[in-house]
Write an enzyme that holds these catalytic residues in place. Structure first.
Site, PDB file in Angstrom:
ATOM      1  N   VAL A 163      -8.689   5.729  39.301  1.00 42.08           N
ATOM      2  CA  VAL A 163      -8.171   4.364  39.272  1.00 42.08           C
ATOM      3  C   VAL A 163      -6.956   4.207  38.365  1.00 42.08           C
ATOM      4  CG1 VAL A 163     -10.390   3.315  39.880  1.00 42.08           C
ATOM      5  CG2 VAL A 163      -9.751   3.575  37.451  1.00 42.08           C
ATOM      6  N   TYR A 184     -12.828  -0.708  23.581  1.00 40.29           N
ATOM      7  CA  TYR A 184     -13.573  -0.906  24.820  1.00 40.29           C
ATOM      8  C   TYR A 184     -13.852  -2.387  25.041  1.00 40.29           C
ATOM      9  CZ  TYR A 184     -17.757  -0.701  27.860  1.00 40.29           C
ATOM     10  OH  TYR A 184     -18.691  -0.897  28.857  1.00 40.29           O
TER      11      TYR A 184
END
Length: 259
Positions: free
Chosen positions: A61, A151
């Site tokens: 991706v 994250y």
């Protein structure tokens, strides 16, 4: 239920864990599914387990050409694309935030946030044509302080991305929603059973989640049952955001840093 009869869904990071559970759930409800991942052997196992209505495609991706090719393969094989499930991601930065490099932060954003954006951009013509929808798998880390700061920032960015796309494309009938899981028992935890057991005790419902818990939420948001829901973030997290300790579980229970 056959809520996805005649529909086509593309799921990223579908070789195991949440992604494979989502693929199975949507296929069980009638969808043709395009499962993508970098782990081709595991991806083939998932596709074989689901059956003929499955197309496995190797996709990174972080590479727009890969993403475009996957969308093209979906349309070539099944004639359309109705649902995109952005599941690709993962915690790249393992150092404490004070020590994380700019390169690590960029890599985290490229995989988790920009990767989701690439998939949306590539699929938009089909989604507009078929009044489809996107469900992005974020995290409770994007909603509260549970550590893993880079994250968490990328996951929070997914929520902002979703809200803005929902506002922009609502008049065209395209919906965008988010599922925000808590701790889920995926293969990433196989080497840490004691940690997973400890985390489960911190959840008001007394356990960590299963991939099927997230798949059920995705199936709802992607279906016509949620046809008047867009720009929404659905936490699926066993009560960790609201139970004892609630949002304070980050520093007190999960990722405490010793100085």
């Amino acid at each position: 239920m056959r809520r996805f009869e005649g529909k086509v869904a593309l799921i990223t990071a579908a070789a195991q864990g949440i992604g494979s559970a989502v693929a199975r759930r949507l296929a069980d409800e009638g969808a043709s599914v395009v499962v993508t991942d970098l782990q081709e052997d595991k991806l083939a196992e998932v596709a074989n387990g689901i059956g003929e209505q499955t197309l496995p495609v190797r996709v990174d991706v972080t590479n727009r050409d890969d993403v475009d090719a996957a969308v093209a393969a979906a349309v070539d094989r099944f004639g359309r694309l109705d649902v995109v499930v952005n599941n690709a991601g993962g915690c790249i930065v393992r150092s404490v935030p004070e020590d994380a490099t700019a390169e690590e932060f960029h890599a985290q954003l490229d995989l988790t946030l920009v990767g989701a954006s690439r998939c949306i951009q590539a699929a938009l013509p089909q989604l507009v044509k078929h009044r489809g929808n996107v469900v992005t798998i974020s995290s409770v880390n994007g909603l509260a302080a549970f550590g893993n700061i880079e994250y968490a920032a990328a996951k929070a960015g997914q929520i902002a991305l979703t809200v803005n796309y929902a506002a922009r494309y609502g008049e065209l009938g395209v919906r965008f929603n988010v599922v925000a899981p808590g701790t889920i028992k995926t293969p990433n935890w196989d080497s840490q059973p004691e940690t997973l057991e400890r985390f489960g005790k911190l959840y008001p419902l007394g356990r960590v989640g299963e991939p099927e818990d997230i798949a059920a939420a995705v199936a709802f948001l992607a279906s016509d049952d949620a046809s008047w829901i867009t720009g929404h973030t659905l936490p699926v997290e066993g009560g960790v955001l609201t139970g004892p300790g609630g949002m304070n579980l980050g520093p007190s229970g999960f990722f405490k840093k010793e100085y």
